[in-house]
Design a protein around this motif. Sequence first.
Motif, PDB file in Angstrom:
ATOM      1  N   ASP A 234      -4.600 -18.144  -4.112  1.00 32.37           N
ATOM      2  CA  ASP A 234      -4.190 -16.926  -3.404  1.00 32.37           C
ATOM      3  C   ASP A 234      -3.604 -15.886  -4.352  1.00 32.37           C
ATOM      4  O   ASP A 234      -3.878 -14.689  -4.210  1.00 32.37           O
ATOM      5  CB  ASP A 234      -3.166 -17.279  -2.310  1.00 32.37           C
ATOM      6  CG  ASP A 234      -2.731 -16.058  -1.535  1.00 32.37           C
ATOM      7  OD1 ASP A 234      -3.580 -15.486  -0.830  1.00 32.37           O
ATOM      8  OD2 ASP A 234      -1.564 -15.646  -1.665  1.00 32.37           O
ATOM      9  N   ASN A 235      -2.823 -16.346  -5.331  1.00 32.26           N
ATOM     10  CA  ASN A 235      -2.206 -15.388  -6.263  1.00 32.26           C
ATOM     11  C   ASN A 235      -3.271 -14.646  -7.064  1.00 32.26           C
ATOM     12  O   ASN A 235      -3.197 -13.420  -7.221  1.00 32.26           O
ATOM     13  CB  ASN A 235      -1.278 -16.118  -7.243  1.00 32.26           C
ATOM     14  CG  ASN A 235       0.067 -16.378  -6.604  1.00 32.26           C
ATOM     15  OD1 ASN A 235       0.420 -15.759  -5.607  1.00 32.26           O
ATOM     16  ND2 ASN A 235       0.807 -17.322  -7.154  1.00 32.26           N
TER      17      ASN A 235
ATOM     18  N   SER B 227      -5.169 -12.252  -4.884  1.00 27.17           N
ATOM     19  CA  SER B 227      -4.341 -11.081  -4.571  1.00 27.17           C
ATOM     20  C   SER B 227      -4.309 -10.131  -5.763  1.00 27.17           C
ATOM     21  O   SER B 227      -4.348  -8.911  -5.596  1.00 27.17           O
ATOM     22  CB  SER B 227      -2.912 -11.509  -4.222  1.00 27.17           C
ATOM     23  OG  SER B 227      -2.934 -12.380  -3.130  1.00 27.17           O
ATOM     24  N   ARG B 228      -4.221 -10.715  -6.967  1.00 27.40           N
ATOM     25  CA  ARG B 228      -4.168  -9.875  -8.174  1.00 27.40           C
ATOM     26  C   ARG B 228      -5.481  -9.084  -8.332  1.00 27.40           C
ATOM     27  O   ARG B 228      -5.466  -7.895  -8.629  1.00 27.40           O
ATOM     28  CB  ARG B 228      -3.898 -10.748  -9.397  1.00 27.40           C
ATOM     29  CG  ARG B 228      -3.364  -9.946 -10.571  1.00 27.40           C
ATOM     30  CD  ARG B 228      -2.705 -10.788 -11.640  1.00 27.40           C
ATOM     31  NE  ARG B 228      -3.493 -11.952 -11.992  1.00 27.40           N
ATOM     32  CZ  ARG B 228      -3.127 -13.195 -11.787  1.00 27.40           C
ATOM     33  NH1 ARG B 228      -1.971 -13.448 -11.209  1.00 27.40           N
ATOM     34  NH2 ARG B 228      -3.889 -14.212 -12.157  1.00 27.40           N
TER      35      ARG B 228
ATOM     36  N   ARG C 231      -7.577  -8.290  -5.926  1.00 26.82           N
ATOM     37  CA  ARG C 231      -7.596  -7.277  -4.858  1.00 26.82           C
ATOM     38  C   ARG C 231      -6.786  -6.054  -5.282  1.00 26.82           C
ATOM     39  O   ARG C 231      -7.183  -4.918  -5.080  1.00 26.82           O
ATOM     40  CB  ARG C 231      -6.961  -7.834  -3.583  1.00 26.82           C
ATOM     41  CG  ARG C 231      -7.924  -8.512  -2.651  1.00 26.82           C
ATOM     42  CD  ARG C 231      -7.395  -8.552  -1.235  1.00 26.82           C
ATOM     43  NE  ARG C 231      -6.099  -9.171  -1.093  1.00 26.82           N
ATOM     44  CZ  ARG C 231      -5.884 -10.468  -0.990  1.00 26.82           C
ATOM     45  NH1 ARG C 231      -6.890 -11.317  -0.994  1.00 26.82           N
ATOM     46  NH2 ARG C 231      -4.676 -10.943  -0.862  1.00 26.82           N
ATOM     47  N   ASN C 232      -5.619  -6.354  -5.867  1.00 23.13           N
ATOM     48  CA  ASN C 232      -4.708  -5.286  -6.230  1.00 23.13           C
ATOM     49  C   ASN C 232      -5.240  -4.432  -7.385  1.00 23.13           C
ATOM     50  O   ASN C 232      -5.090  -3.216  -7.391  1.00 23.13           O
ATOM     51  CB  ASN C 232      -3.353  -5.905  -6.611  1.00 23.13           C
ATOM     52  CG  ASN C 232      -2.322  -4.851  -6.953  1.00 23.13           C
ATOM     53  OD1 ASN C 232      -2.012  -4.639  -8.107  1.00 23.13           O
ATOM     54  ND2 ASN C 232      -1.820  -4.182  -5.934  1.00 23.13           N
TER      55      ASN C 232
ATOM     56  N   PHE D  72      -9.530  -0.482  -0.755  1.00 25.20           N
ATOM     57  CA  PHE D  72     -10.067  -0.587   0.605  1.00 25.20           C
ATOM     58  C   PHE D  72      -9.913   0.732   1.366  1.00 25.20           C
ATOM     59  O   PHE D  72      -8.869   1.386   1.274  1.00 25.20           O
ATOM     60  CB  PHE D  72      -9.297  -1.651   1.395  1.00 25.20           C
ATOM     61  CG  PHE D  72      -9.655  -3.061   1.039  1.00 25.20           C
ATOM     62  CD1 PHE D  72     -10.781  -3.663   1.581  1.00 25.20           C
ATOM     63  CD2 PHE D  72      -8.861  -3.792   0.170  1.00 25.20           C
ATOM     64  CE1 PHE D  72     -11.102  -4.975   1.267  1.00 25.20           C
ATOM     65  CE2 PHE D  72      -9.184  -5.092  -0.150  1.00 25.20           C
ATOM     66  CZ  PHE D  72     -10.309  -5.684   0.392  1.00 25.20           C
TER      67      PHE D  72
ATOM     68  N   ILE E  72       0.705   2.476   6.993  1.00 26.62           N
ATOM     69  CA  ILE E  72       1.913   1.865   7.576  1.00 26.62           C
ATOM     70  C   ILE E  72       2.741   2.996   8.192  1.00 26.62           C
ATOM     71  O   ILE E  72       3.155   3.924   7.484  1.00 26.62           O
ATOM     72  CB  ILE E  72       2.701   1.089   6.505  1.00 26.62           C
ATOM     73  CG1 ILE E  72       1.801  -0.034   5.951  1.00 26.62           C
ATOM     74  CG2 ILE E  72       3.991   0.521   7.073  1.00 26.62           C
ATOM     75  CD1 ILE E  72       2.351  -0.758   4.755  1.00 26.62           C
TER      76      ILE E  72
ATOM     77  N   ASP F 126       4.878   7.005   0.113  1.00 28.35           N
ATOM     78  CA  ASP F 126       5.182   5.565   0.100  1.00 28.35           C
ATOM     79  C   ASP F 126       3.970   4.730   0.476  1.00 28.35           C
ATOM     80  O   ASP F 126       3.807   3.604  -0.006  1.00 28.35           O
ATOM     81  CB  ASP F 126       6.344   5.260   1.063  1.00 28.35           C
ATOM     82  CG  ASP F 126       7.651   5.850   0.558  1.00 28.35           C
ATOM     83  OD1 ASP F 126       7.748   6.101  -0.656  1.00 28.35           O
ATOM     84  OD2 ASP F 126       8.561   6.071   1.380  1.00 28.35           O
TER      85      ASP F 126
ATOM     86  N   VAL G 134       2.081   1.660  -2.063  1.00 32.50           N
ATOM     87  CA  VAL G 134       2.094   0.216  -1.761  1.00 32.50           C
ATOM     88  C   VAL G 134       1.344  -0.635  -2.801  1.00 32.50           C
ATOM     89  O   VAL G 134       1.921  -1.563  -3.378  1.00 32.50           O
ATOM     90  CB  VAL G 134       1.583  -0.055  -0.325  1.00 32.50           C
ATOM     91  CG1 VAL G 134       1.384  -1.550  -0.083  1.00 32.50           C
ATOM     92  CG2 VAL G 134       2.550   0.511   0.701  1.00 32.50           C
ATOM     93  N   PRO G 135       0.057  -0.360  -3.097  1.00 33.23           N
ATOM     94  CA  PRO G 135      -0.627  -1.244  -4.055  1.00 33.23           C
ATOM     95  C   PRO G 135      -0.012  -1.192  -5.450  1.00 33.23           C
ATOM     96  O   PRO G 135      -0.019  -2.194  -6.167  1.00 33.23           O
ATOM     97  CB  PRO G 135      -2.058  -0.718  -4.072  1.00 33.23           C
ATOM     98  CG  PRO G 135      -2.009   0.640  -3.486  1.00 33.23           C
ATOM     99  CD  PRO G 135      -0.840   0.683  -2.578  1.00 33.23           C
TER     100      PRO G 135
ATOM    101  N   ARG H  86       3.160  -0.849  -6.143  1.00 33.73           N
ATOM    102  CA  ARG H  86       4.383  -1.659  -6.131  1.00 33.73           C
ATOM    103  C   ARG H  86       4.065  -3.105  -6.477  1.00 33.73           C
ATOM    104  O   ARG H  86       4.788  -3.751  -7.211  1.00 33.73           O
ATOM    105  CB  ARG H  86       5.038  -1.612  -4.747  1.00 33.73           C
ATOM    106  CG  ARG H  86       5.806  -0.355  -4.476  1.00 33.73           C
ATOM    107  CD  ARG H  86       7.140  -0.374  -5.215  1.00 33.73           C
ATOM    108  NE  ARG H  86       8.031   0.638  -4.714  1.00 33.73           N
ATOM    109  CZ  ARG H  86       9.337   0.666  -4.980  1.00 33.73           C
ATOM    110  NH1 ARG H  86       9.885  -0.240  -5.744  1.00 33.73           N
ATOM    111  NH2 ARG H  86      10.088   1.614  -4.496  1.00 33.73           N
ATOM    112  N   TYR H  87       2.948  -3.616  -5.906  1.00 33.70           N
ATOM    113  CA  TYR H  87       2.612  -5.021  -6.144  1.00 33.70           C
ATOM    114  C   TYR H  87       2.042  -5.234  -7.549  1.00 33.70           C
ATOM    115  O   TYR H  87       1.815  -6.357  -7.952  1.00 33.70           O
ATOM    116  CB  TYR H  87       1.634  -5.524  -5.080  1.00 33.70           C
ATOM    117  CG  TYR H  87       2.302  -5.604  -3.727  1.00 33.70           C
ATOM    118  CD1 TYR H  87       3.297  -6.542  -3.491  1.00 33.70           C
ATOM    119  CD2 TYR H  87       1.976  -4.727  -2.705  1.00 33.70           C
ATOM    120  CE1 TYR H  87       3.948  -6.600  -2.270  1.00 33.70           C
ATOM    121  CE2 TYR H  87       2.614  -4.772  -1.479  1.00 33.70           C
ATOM    122  CZ  TYR H  87       3.600  -5.712  -1.266  1.00 33.70           C
ATOM    123  OH  TYR H  87       4.248  -5.771  -0.064  1.00 33.70           O
TER     124      TYR H  87
ATOM    125  N   ARG I 198      -4.759   6.161  -1.368  1.00 31.20           N
ATOM    126  CA  ARG I 198      -4.137   4.853  -1.590  1.00 31.20           C
ATOM    127  C   ARG I 198      -5.112   3.926  -2.325  1.00 31.20           C
ATOM    128  O   ARG I 198      -4.722   3.184  -3.223  1.00 31.20           O
ATOM    129  CB  ARG I 198      -3.733   4.247  -0.238  1.00 31.20           C
ATOM    130  CG  ARG I 198      -3.059   2.914  -0.334  1.00 31.20           C
ATOM    131  CD  ARG I 198      -2.588   2.449   1.023  1.00 31.20           C
ATOM    132  NE  ARG I 198      -3.717   2.165   1.918  1.00 31.20           N
ATOM    133  CZ  ARG I 198      -3.602   1.810   3.191  1.00 31.20           C
ATOM    134  NH1 ARG I 198      -2.403   1.707   3.728  1.00 31.20           N
ATOM    135  NH2 ARG I 198      -4.657   1.566   3.926  1.00 31.20           N
TER     136      ARG I 198
END
Lengths: 238, 434
Positions: A74-75, A78-79, A81-82, A87, A95, A102, A106-107, A109-110, A154
């Motif tokens: 998953d990690n 996720s990396r 994807r980020n 998308f 959000i 903000d 979001v992406p 920040r991760y 985004r």
Amino acid sequence: MLKMSHLAKVYRTEVVETYALRDFNINVKEGEFVAVTGPSGSGKTTFLTIAGLLETFTGGEYHLDGVEVSKLDDNARSRIRNEKIGFIFQAFNLIPDLNVFDNVEVPLRYRGMKAAERKQRIMDALERVGLASRAKHYPAELSGGQQQRVAIARALAGSPRLLLADEPTGNLDTQMARGVMELLEEIHREGATIVMVTHDPELAARAQRNVHVIDGQVVDLAEDPRFHAASHLADTAS
Amino acid sequence: MFGYYLELAMRSMKRNRVLTALMVVAVALGIGSCMTTLTVLHVLSGDPMPGKSQNLYTPQIDPRAMDGYVEDGPMLDQVTWIDGMNLLRSKRGEHQALMTGGAMTVQPSDGSIDPFYANSRYTTADFFPMFAIPLLYGRAWNASDDEARTRVAVISSELNDKLFHGEDSTGKSIRIHGTDMRIVGVIGDWRPTPHFYDLNMGDFANTEDVFVPLSVARELLLPRSGSIDCWGPGGSAEESLEKASCVWLQFWVQLDSPAKAAEYRQFLLHYVQEQKALGRFERPARVELFNVMQWMDYKQVVPGDVKLQTLLAMGFFLVCLVNTVGLMLAKFMRRSVEVGVRRALGASRRAVFAQLLTEAGIIGLMGGLLGLMLAMAGLVLVRAQPAQYASLAHLDMEMLVLTMVLAIVATVLAGVLPAWRACQIAPALQLKTQ
């Protein structure tokens, strides 16, 4: 850039197995703008969520930017994807209690990016979609077209290698849809790889290449008997 | 990332104020009730001599006649004068002291204040070093003062404040039960809780105001208080208590290692056998030796109802936490679309889990702060009760830290299931269904 070979996605219950995708093959090259079309329930969105590593698959192989992704945890998913995927959703999926700035952040920040670099990238992305002046606005204060532009900003802010768009104009009126489509074309001209799922033939026609999906498989429209049967019926009716 | 999670938690709580308030109140009520009863339990069951209690022992021997003998029956909590003096003079421990309580009139020798009653303790010189009693001024008396029956006294700082306005009063005199005694020392801040060395005065009694050598108290027949248990023929006349078959004194001994305690137990057994051989003791030889905390347990110093209240409060806290789990589950699952979007944009399950647990931690912190206020209010109510321990019910730093840690840890644990469920959400499904 994106290569799926004999990919299958099966939903199993105790009594029935449903194939969302079967023997699914596609190869999207770097810099291509591909439209994936097909009727409702054909498996377009399932393909897109698997392509975006939001869902796992049951069989076959999937290479994204040269990496076989089926064994990643998953990690790692996720990396990827980020860092590599952007998308754009039909329903924008902003959000609501974050302002435009903000939401675009979001992406980033991760990714653990420094604040100054984040700010620069966010403002660049908003400039590109023409919404820099709306950075402090909340999604509810924007029109549908503007919201989708924020979603595109985004997706672009992280400089992804692949943009995945799921019916990006599905919730927009014709004028707004045209604006969003022109933006996507512009982004493609600048070198981005885009895979867009749509059931709108007009939008699909504006892509470089069309891939048609029926019953969970990529089909060649010229040779598929189901297409000919449908065309024949349409001709008879007219 | 923690800063980002904190920022998101604050936004989320602002967005769902009612739900957040409900969770904070649930945690606060549970923490408030739990900490009120735990504080009372902590005060009552605390170690009165931290760092020393394991080395301080009180022995039990049974000098009674055979009448009413029951095998393995309860022993006597106190000793006779003869046994007390024998144990004292044997000097088998690092320190040993014999003592009893009293209450007597006190007045400054110059008569500037009317006489008033003060609680007192008649004891021997080792009482002060054995219990490590801090002295604000002067010193304790010594063994030769005990022998010489010197008219000396050590007083509490409260009495010193009352009589001498807190000044160094050593060398001055006070009139105790009509006899002038020279003050040699003033005790500093010392209130062992429970009042372990003499539970007959009340488990949570205050430290005495005046300390006088036991030999002097007996010579002057200063008024004695506490418990006395006599058997056989003869009376319990105050003037002949030294010879009476009565237990009325407490004996404590300091033994600095388990080996020394074992040796002392052997010594006690030999002593009892010797007394049996002399015909003084009749019952089968049996001794007990308790250190301070064992003595507190044996004497069941903590009231049963306090233990029960604590258990009930913990049960209530658990119910509050279960409610919090439900509320948090509802709150987190309502944000499944946001979770799906964040996952799509690169948040790992671990990141979403950490974000939601941070929110749970903030709720715990807020619940803890409100719970602290409720606990303080609860303790005000406890102090208003007529129980002897009521005045002791104060929140100390240890309990304050425990309150906050308990609130945060319990709420974070309560958040584990909801956060886990939320980060298991399939993002594709959430994004498709929009």
